[in-house]
Design an enzyme around this catalytic site. Structure first.
Site, PDB file in Angstrom:
ATOM      1  N   HIS A  49      -2.416  10.977  -1.560  1.00  0.00           N
ATOM      2  CA  HIS A  49      -2.385  10.539  -2.954  1.00  0.00           C
ATOM      3  C   HIS A  49      -3.778  10.700  -3.520  1.00  0.00           C
ATOM      4  O   HIS A  49      -4.709  11.076  -2.810  1.00  0.00           O
ATOM      5  CB  HIS A  49      -1.935   9.081  -3.039  1.00  0.00           C
ATOM      6  CG  HIS A  49      -2.706   8.198  -2.099  1.00  0.00           C
ATOM      7  ND1 HIS A  49      -3.916   7.607  -2.435  1.00  0.00           N
ATOM      8  CD2 HIS A  49      -2.478   7.851  -0.814  1.00  0.00           C
ATOM      9  CE1 HIS A  49      -4.373   6.922  -1.405  1.00  0.00           C
ATOM     10  NE2 HIS A  49      -3.530   7.057  -0.388  1.00  0.00           N
ATOM     11  N   ASP A  51       1.269   2.425   4.044  1.00  0.00           N
ATOM     12  CA  ASP A  51       0.370   3.533   3.750  1.00  0.00           C
ATOM     13  C   ASP A  51       0.168   4.423   4.970  1.00  0.00           C
ATOM     14  O   ASP A  51       0.244   5.651   4.877  1.00  0.00           O
ATOM     15  CB  ASP A  51      -0.976   2.991   3.274  1.00  0.00           C
ATOM     16  CG  ASP A  51      -1.924   4.086   2.811  1.00  0.00           C
ATOM     17  OD1 ASP A  51      -1.617   4.753   1.808  1.00  0.00           O
ATOM     18  OD2 ASP A  51      -2.976   4.280   3.445  1.00  0.00           O
ATOM     19  N   LYS A  98      -6.321  -3.777   6.423  1.00  0.00           N
ATOM     20  CA  LYS A  98      -7.501  -3.047   5.970  1.00  0.00           C
ATOM     21  C   LYS A  98      -8.538  -4.016   5.406  1.00  0.00           C
ATOM     22  O   LYS A  98      -8.199  -4.908   4.623  1.00  0.00           O
ATOM     23  CB  LYS A  98      -7.132  -2.041   4.878  1.00  0.00           C
ATOM     24  CG  LYS A  98      -6.198  -0.934   5.318  1.00  0.00           C
ATOM     25  CD  LYS A  98      -5.928   0.009   4.156  1.00  0.00           C
ATOM     26  CE  LYS A  98      -4.988   1.144   4.544  1.00  0.00           C
ATOM     27  NZ  LYS A  98      -4.723   2.068   3.412  1.00  0.00           N
ATOM     28  N   ASP A  99      -9.798  -3.784   5.758  1.00  0.00           N
ATOM     29  CA  ASP A  99     -10.853  -4.640   5.198  1.00  0.00           C
ATOM     30  C   ASP A  99     -10.867  -4.572   3.676  1.00  0.00           C
ATOM     31  O   ASP A  99     -10.985  -5.588   2.994  1.00  0.00           O
ATOM     32  CB  ASP A  99     -12.222  -4.264   5.771  1.00  0.00           C
ATOM     33  CG  ASP A  99     -12.542  -2.782   5.663  1.00  0.00           C
ATOM     34  OD1 ASP A  99     -12.789  -2.304   4.544  1.00  0.00           O
ATOM     35  OD2 ASP A  99     -12.555  -2.095   6.702  1.00  0.00           O
ATOM     36  N   ARG A 100     -10.734  -3.361   3.115  1.00  0.00           N
ATOM     37  CA  ARG A 100     -10.789  -3.222   1.655  1.00  0.00           C
ATOM     38  C   ARG A 100      -9.587  -3.868   0.964  1.00  0.00           C
ATOM     39  O   ARG A 100      -9.681  -4.294  -0.181  1.00  0.00           O
ATOM     40  CB  ARG A 100     -10.902  -1.746   1.267  1.00  0.00           C
ATOM     41  CG  ARG A 100      -9.813  -0.824   1.797  1.00  0.00           C
ATOM     42  CD  ARG A 100     -10.148   0.639   1.487  1.00  0.00           C
ATOM     43  NE  ARG A 100      -9.149   1.589   1.942  1.00  0.00           N
ATOM     44  CZ  ARG A 100      -9.146   2.176   3.138  1.00  0.00           C
ATOM     45  NH1 ARG A 100     -10.116   1.883   4.003  1.00  0.00           N
ATOM     46  NH2 ARG A 100      -8.215   3.059   3.462  1.00  0.00           N
ATOM     47  N   ASP A 125       0.831  -1.198   0.000  1.00  0.00           N
ATOM     48  CA  ASP A 125       0.000   0.000   0.000  1.00  0.00           C
ATOM     49  C   ASP A 125       0.874   1.260   0.000  1.00  0.00           C
ATOM     50  O   ASP A 125       1.727   1.428   0.869  1.00  0.00           O
ATOM     51  CB  ASP A 125      -0.895  -0.027   1.240  1.00  0.00           C
ATOM     52  CG  ASP A 125      -2.149   0.806   1.098  1.00  0.00           C
ATOM     53  OD1 ASP A 125      -2.083   1.865   0.462  1.00  0.00           O
ATOM     54  OD2 ASP A 125      -3.192   0.402   1.649  1.00  0.00           O
ATOM     55  N   THR A 166      -6.893   3.711  -2.505  1.00  0.00           N
ATOM     56  CA  THR A 166      -6.633   2.326  -2.108  1.00  0.00           C
ATOM     57  C   THR A 166      -7.665   1.337  -2.647  1.00  0.00           C
ATOM     58  O   THR A 166      -7.307   0.325  -3.260  1.00  0.00           O
ATOM     59  CB  THR A 166      -6.569   2.222  -0.576  1.00  0.00           C
ATOM     60  OG1 THR A 166      -5.437   2.963  -0.117  1.00  0.00           O
ATOM     61  CG2 THR A 166      -6.442   0.779  -0.119  1.00  0.00           C
ATOM     62  N   HIS A 190       1.456   8.254   4.966  1.00  0.00           N
ATOM     63  CA  HIS A 190       0.570   9.391   5.200  1.00  0.00           C
ATOM     64  C   HIS A 190       1.089  10.279   6.334  1.00  0.00           C
ATOM     65  O   HIS A 190       1.011  11.501   6.259  1.00  0.00           O
ATOM     66  CB  HIS A 190      -0.840   8.905   5.552  1.00  0.00           C
ATOM     67  CG  HIS A 190      -1.685   8.568   4.369  1.00  0.00           C
ATOM     68  ND1 HIS A 190      -2.109   9.516   3.467  1.00  0.00           N
ATOM     69  CD2 HIS A 190      -2.184   7.385   3.927  1.00  0.00           C
ATOM     70  CE1 HIS A 190      -2.839   8.943   2.525  1.00  0.00           C
ATOM     71  NE2 HIS A 190      -2.898   7.640   2.775  1.00  0.00           N
TER      72      HIS A 190
END
Length: 552
Positions: free
Chosen positions: A492, A311, A174-176, A50, A91, A315
């Site tokens: 991003h 990620d 992350k769930d996604r 990520d 993402t 960030h």
């Protein structure tokens, strides 16, 4: 049947020496045929890092071990000019594009969040109120599924091609990052619950987590890493690829060593913003391979893994921070251990692995300005407020802009459809106003994008990112290295190469060593895998196989 030796697993907390552990399958397996009728690898592993910019492959190359990123580059095939073909570059869109071979216009995942003009509410990409948490106490963190994704994935197509005998599992903090790659027909997807430190799933997949997940959750690995704090892997004066240790434009506490002990048994979520989040993700991936017997016969299985801590750290601190460099040096070592485990458990030459990213990242504006380069930030709230004030004054329409998000302006159609001024006139005025704002390069009525005076690459990426039923009405383009954000850290989402140029390396079964500088796209990953596996491409695919890899 086999069962994990919990004592051995606990002792091996950091390396997870899984070869000595044994476990039970989650469900009875359908007998698999031998030998396979079509030549395929035993296991495919997708690694998505990520927020990994392409240049990270080489920025820290001299500091990488021989068995991690260097092994990928030297033993694998690197597609050096791989770009994301749509915008905004977020993402959820990236993970979906990688595995569907498609773009938001088709697969429907247009952002991490979006405003649904039909339902008149905000939508999170994987939210699903019809399912509930499995593996922990009930919470919204588990009310997730892939239902908002409109197409199949390469993992779905593998399930179809093997008559659902090949297993598919997704893993990510992350769930996604877990759900979208694993697809609609996955055996399982697991993600991290920050409130408890558990790996959870939802009733979309199962009624209860398997024993190996339950046992892993009891370990509360975050506490073990918190006790170590976060110090640099090497002497801090050797981090010459980064800025000084502490900068005002870095978010959070930005001085090494990072104290973590205060989080023990209190803040399990904090592991995400340390390199250790990647470590526990890859350790769980090893345990999944062992526990589910992935890659142990001739019917191909698929493990989709996303390393998300890169990620969170990116960030907070930005691409030029010591935190980012140390994270990638540690991830390199984690990958070396992971590849060695694959060699031992599945067998070198029996698996195919690919590594890519869901997006890149911009340089921190403060860093750019410190070095006399243009940069800046805008605010979605300010954009919406300024535009509303302008349109209210010009046309006497009250708060006709619902919001600014995902580089788009979303109008209240109940007001635009019933007002005295036509919607086209309002949009035209809004476009001209946005063009004059600081940091804005251009703006366009998406319905009239074919007539817009945009660069072709921008026009194509906006079109690919536009879904007629989910996207906004106006798209705006910011100046290079301007983005929606705050005064510290980075983000991003834009079309520019720092956000859209991603690494892509294939290694293992069916892959010859080499590299190409020919332009390819994120949408080409899934059809390339389909070609290697001799299966159908996902049903929304717009990409093409990378023939430099697939041609023998």
């Amino acid at each position: 049947m086999k069962k994990i030796s919990f004592l051995i697993f606990s002792i091996s907390i950091f390396s997870l020496s899984l070869s000595s552990a044994q476990t039970k399958k989650t469900t009875p397996a359908t007998p698999k045929a031998f030998p396979a009728e079509v030549a395929r690898p035993k296991l495919v592993v997708g690694l998505v890092v990520d927020q990994m910019r392409w240049d990270y492959l080489y920025r820290y190359y001299n500091r990488y071990t021989n068995g991690g990123f260097k092994r990928l580059i030297n033993e694998g095939f690197s597609v050096e000019n791989t770009f994301i073909p749509y915008t905004p570059t977020y993402t959820a869109c990236g993970h979906t594009c990688i595995y569907t071979g498609s773009v938001p216009a088709v697969h429907g995942i247009i952002g991490n969040d979006w405003y649904d003009p039909e339902a008149k509410k905000s939508v999170y990409c994987t939210e699903d109120s019809s399912v509930s948490t499995v593996g922990s106490t009930p919470s919204s963190e588990g009310n997730m599924s892939p239902k908002n994704m409109l197409t199949t994935t390469i993992t779905d197509e593998l399930r179809l091609a093997t008559n659902f005998r090949g297993k598919v599992i997704g893993i990510s903090l992350k769930d996604r990052g877990s759900i979208l790659p694993a697809g609609h027909a996955a055996n399982a997807a697991y993600w991290y619950q920050g409130s408890t430190g558990n790996w959870i799933t939802s009733t979309y997949y199962m009624k209860e987590v398997p024993g190996w997940i339950a046992d892993y959750n009891k370990l509360k690995l975050a506490n073990k890493f918190y006790a170590k704090n976060w110090e640099t892997l090497y002497p801090i004066n050797t981090y010459v690829n980064s800025t000084a240790d502490e900068k005002a434009y870095e978010g959070k506490q930005s001085t090494f060593p990072h104290q973590l002990t205060q989080n023990i048994d209190k803040n399990f979520d904090a592991i995400r913003s340390t390199p250790y989040g990647n470590t526990i993700t890859l350790d769980l991936a090893k345990l999944a391979i062992l526990s589910e017997d992935l890659g142990q016969d001739n019917i191909t299985d698929f493990l989709a893994v996303s390393c998300s801590s890169t990620d969170y750290i990116g960030h907070a601190y930005g691409p030029n921070s010591i935190e980012a460099e140390d994270t990638y040096l540690r991830l390199d070592k984690d990958f070396e251990e992971f590849f060695n485990y694959l060699d031992k458990k599945v067998g070198k030459g029996n698996y195919t692995v690919f590594l890519t990213a869901d997006h890149g990242a911009a340089h921190v504006p403060g860093f750019m300005q410190e070095n006399k380069m243009p940069s800046g930030v805008v605010s979605d709230r300010d954009i919406a407020n300024k535009l509303n004030a302008y349109l209210n004054d010009k046309f006497k329409v009250n708060n006709v802009v619902l919001r600014s998000m995902n580089n788009q302006i979303i109008f209240d159609h109940d007001k635009t459809d019933k007002g005295d001024v036509s919607f086209d006139v309002i949009k035209s005025a809004a476009v001209e106003f946005l063009k004059r704002l600081d940091g804005f390069q251009n703006a366009v009525d998406i319905a009239k994008i074919s007539q817009a005076t945009l660069q072709e690459i921008q026009k194509k990426m906006i079109t690919n990112g536009y879904n007629a039923r989910r996207s906004g009405d106006i798209y705006y383009v910011l100046q290079p290295n301007w983005f929606n954000g705050g005064s510290t850290g980075t983000t991003h989402g834009n079309w520019n190469p720092y956000d859209s140029h991603i690494p892509l390396v294939f290694m293992g079964w069916g892959v010859k060593p080499g590299a190409t500088n020919k332009m390819h796209y994120m949408t080409d990953i899934a059809p390339t895998l389909a070609a290697l596996l001799h299966i159908q491409t996902p049903n929304g695919t717009v990409g093409e196989p990378i023939t430099e890899i697939t041609n023998k």
